[in-house]
Design a protein around this motif. Structure first.
Motif, PDB file in Angstrom:
ATOM      1  N   GLY A   1     -16.992  -3.638   1.883  1.00  0.00           N
ATOM      2  CA  GLY A   1     -16.379  -4.957   1.982  1.00  0.00           C
ATOM      3  C   GLY A   1     -15.259  -5.121   0.974  1.00  0.00           C
ATOM      4  N   THR A   2     -15.463  -4.588  -0.230  1.00  0.00           N
ATOM      5  CA  THR A   2     -14.410  -4.634  -1.247  1.00  0.00           C
ATOM      6  C   THR A   2     -13.160  -3.911  -0.752  1.00  0.00           C
ATOM      7  N   LYS A   3     -13.358  -2.717  -0.221  1.00  0.00           N
ATOM      8  CA  LYS A   3     -12.206  -1.947   0.268  1.00  0.00           C
ATOM      9  C   LYS A   3     -11.471  -2.701   1.371  1.00  0.00           C
ATOM     10  N   ALA A   4     -12.238  -3.336   2.257  1.00  0.00           N
ATOM     11  CA  ALA A   4     -11.614  -4.049   3.376  1.00  0.00           C
ATOM     12  C   ALA A   4     -10.840  -5.274   2.885  1.00  0.00           C
ATOM     13  N   MET A   5     -11.419  -6.014   1.940  1.00  0.00           N
ATOM     14  CA  MET A   5     -10.730  -7.210   1.428  1.00  0.00           C
ATOM     15  C   MET A   5      -9.413  -6.837   0.755  1.00  0.00           C
ATOM     16  N   VAL A   6      -9.458  -5.807  -0.091  1.00  0.00           N
ATOM     17  CA  VAL A   6      -8.245  -5.396  -0.803  1.00  0.00           C
ATOM     18  C   VAL A   6      -7.215  -4.851   0.183  1.00  0.00           C
ATOM     19  N   ARG A   7      -7.690  -4.108   1.167  1.00  0.00           N
ATOM     20  CA  ARG A   7      -6.764  -3.557   2.167  1.00  0.00           C
ATOM     21  C   ARG A   7      -6.049  -4.676   2.924  1.00  0.00           C
ATOM     22  N   ARG A   8      -6.781  -5.719   3.255  1.00  0.00           N
ATOM     23  CA  ARG A   8      -6.150  -6.833   3.985  1.00  0.00           C
ATOM     24  C   ARG A   8      -5.179  -7.598   3.092  1.00  0.00           C
ATOM     25  N   LEU A   9      -5.523  -7.792   1.827  1.00  0.00           N
ATOM     26  CA  LEU A   9      -4.589  -8.458   0.911  1.00  0.00           C
ATOM     27  C   LEU A   9      -3.274  -7.690   0.845  1.00  0.00           C
ATOM     28  N   VAL A  10      -3.386  -6.370   0.720  1.00  0.00           N
ATOM     29  CA  VAL A  10      -2.193  -5.517   0.625  1.00  0.00           C
ATOM     30  C   VAL A  10      -1.401  -5.547   1.931  1.00  0.00           C
ATOM     31  N   GLU A  11      -2.121  -5.521   3.027  1.00  0.00           N
ATOM     32  CA  GLU A  11      -1.450  -5.491   4.334  1.00  0.00           C
ATOM     33  C   GLU A  11      -0.729  -6.810   4.633  1.00  0.00           C
ATOM     34  N   TYR A  12      -1.375  -7.923   4.300  1.00  0.00           N
ATOM     35  CA  TYR A  12      -0.808  -9.219   4.676  1.00  0.00           C
ATOM     36  C   TYR A  12       0.207  -9.741   3.663  1.00  0.00           C
ATOM     37  N   LEU A  13       0.029  -9.385   2.396  1.00  0.00           N
ATOM     38  CA  LEU A  13       0.848 -10.039   1.362  1.00  0.00           C
ATOM     39  C   LEU A  13       1.654  -9.071   0.507  1.00  0.00           C
ATOM     40  N   GLY A  14       1.460  -7.767   0.666  1.00  0.00           N
ATOM     41  CA  GLY A  14       2.204  -6.800  -0.132  1.00  0.00           C
ATOM     42  C   GLY A  14       3.558  -6.489   0.478  1.00  0.00           C
ATOM     43  N   GLU A  15       4.443  -6.004  -0.367  1.00  0.00           N
ATOM     44  CA  GLU A  15       5.793  -5.669   0.088  1.00  0.00           C
ATOM     45  C   GLU A  15       5.814  -4.239   0.627  1.00  0.00           C
ATOM     46  N   PRO A  16       6.412  -4.013   1.809  1.00  0.00           N
ATOM     47  CA  PRO A  16       6.426  -2.656   2.372  1.00  0.00           C
ATOM     48  C   PRO A  16       7.405  -1.747   1.649  1.00  0.00           C
ATOM     49  N   GLY A  17       7.128  -0.457   1.709  1.00  0.00           N
ATOM     50  CA  GLY A  17       8.020   0.530   1.126  1.00  0.00           C
ATOM     51  C   GLY A  17       9.074   0.962   2.127  1.00  0.00           C
ATOM     52  N   PRO A  18       9.928   1.903   1.715  1.00  0.00           N
ATOM     53  CA  PRO A  18      10.974   2.389   2.619  1.00  0.00           C
ATOM     54  C   PRO A  18      10.359   3.188   3.767  1.00  0.00           C
ATOM     55  N   PRO A  19      11.082   3.284   4.894  1.00  0.00           N
ATOM     56  CA  PRO A  19      10.566   4.091   6.003  1.00  0.00           C
ATOM     57  C   PRO A  19      10.404   5.536   5.560  1.00  0.00           C
ATOM     58  N   ALA A  20       9.422   6.189   6.130  1.00  0.00           N
ATOM     59  CA  ALA A  20       9.149   7.576   5.741  1.00  0.00           C
ATOM     60  C   ALA A  20      10.301   8.479   6.142  1.00  0.00           C
TER      61      ALA A  20
END
Length: 329
Positions: A157-176
């Motif tokens: 559950g911890t991993k899922a919560m942090v993953r969603r925070l990063v996915e929804y609110l984190g800034e994306p990096g450059p395209p691969a």
DNA sequence: TTCCAGGGGTAGA
DNA sequence: TCTACCCATGGA
């Protein structure tokens, strides 16, 4: 510290930096020490002994890091491959180096702990060969959010919560990019995650976004923490200062809503203070089996197990747990 | 369905 | 300082 850069065909540039660690240093035993290596935006590749991370260096400036060790315990060096767009400025190289050095605690003196391990018996002796640097985040804000996300929830559950925070609110990096080297990275790690969200991003998140992150009752705690850090009301980074008294630092952690005794001990560990044990269900289950013959002790009794470790008791327990319950006492 | 997790806040004693 | 109760969420 040195640097080497290489253009790729996609416009992404790869710059390789190196930095040194004070021996003894166990790279894999540090990177994969406490679960932090698998909390987004970190990911651990055990096959390649590589810690990957998406890191935000500033607004609109996100890079990918691939961190590896050279396998040397006595004169260890760490290699940081930075995938970025445009030039990597000197200040950005310094920021990357600072982030990695903080994550791996390269400036922390664990010699007293290692000395204790050499006298604590054969069970702990291996730890004296470079273990005990438990991975952490570049910022105490990220560590605090992640710690709150470990409370009263199973690790998945911890991993899922942090993953969603990063996915929804984190800034994306450059395209691969499209070099063979980059394609290897993609094929191994899958899609790169966003960077960890800033306090400002979490503070400004809509109710629906935080609800979608499914943080449960932790959501208002994490929102309040982000608001206080973003507004300047709370300066977490000052709590890293070594001249502060441990009990004062603990009181200031406990003043954060969502942080109780367990989380405060975890945060103290994350700022390099090991005086307090993070007594949780894992701790209770371990000492019950290993030291109390399967009969659950009171918490106070359970905590006395590591009294002889003094200011290093968190690490004394950590390594005991790392070794597992099977070995004879 | 029930329990509980890498617990913590609050009210009331 | 201690206890009882409540708190979302999800896996077992």
């Amino acid at each position: 510290m040195s640097g080497r850069r290489r253009e790729t065909t996609s416009g992404t540039t790869q710059t390789t930096l190196t930095t040194s660690a004070t021996p003894p240093f166990d790279f894999a035993g540090t990177a994969y020490s406490n679960g932090w290596a698998v909390l987004a935006p970190n990911r651990w590749e055990s096959d390649h002994c590589t810690l990957r991370r998406t890191e935000r260096l500033g607004p609109g400036r996100v890079v990918y890091l691939a961190v590896t060790g050279d396998g040397s315990v006595r004169s260890p060096r760490i290699r940081i491959e930075v995938s970025h767009e445009g030039d990597l400025q000197a200040s950005e190289r310094a920021a990357v180096r600072s982030a990695v050095r903080r994550m791996f605690r390269l400036d922390e003196d664990l010699a007293p702990f290692h000395a204790l391990c050499r006298t604590a018996g054969s069970r702990w002796e291996p730890a004296s060969r470079g273990l005990g640097r438990l991975l952490r985040s570049p910022t105490l804000f990220e560590d605090a959010v992640k710690t709150i996300c470990t409370t009263n929830v199973q690790w998945g559950g911890t991993k899922a919560m942090v993953r969603r925070l990063v996915e929804y609110l984190g800034e994306p990096g450059p395209p691969a990019g499209s070099t063979a080297e980059t394609e290897t990275r993609i094929s191994v790690s899958g899609q790169d995650p966003n960077a960890f969200p800033t306090p400002e991003a979490i503070a400004a998140a809509s109710g629906k976004t935080l609800e979608a992150a499914r943080l449960g009752y932790r959501a208002p705690f994490i929102r309040e923490l982000a608001e206080r850090v973003a507004s300047g009301d709370l300066d977490l980074e000052v709590l890293r200062r070594p001249e502060l008294v441990t009990e004062d630092v603990r009181r200031r952690f406990l003043a954060i809503k969502g942080v109780g005794a367990y989380a405060a001990a975890t945060l103290l560990m994350l700022v390099g203070r090991y005086d307090h044990l993070a007594v949780d269900s894992v701790y209770r289950a371990f000492v019950t089996e290993r030291y109390f013959g399967g009969e659950s002790p009171q918490d106070r009794e359970a905590e006395r197990i590591y009294d002889e470790w003094g200011k290093w008791k968190y690490l004394g327990f950590w390594y005991d747990l790392w070794q597992g319950p099977e070995e004879d006492l």
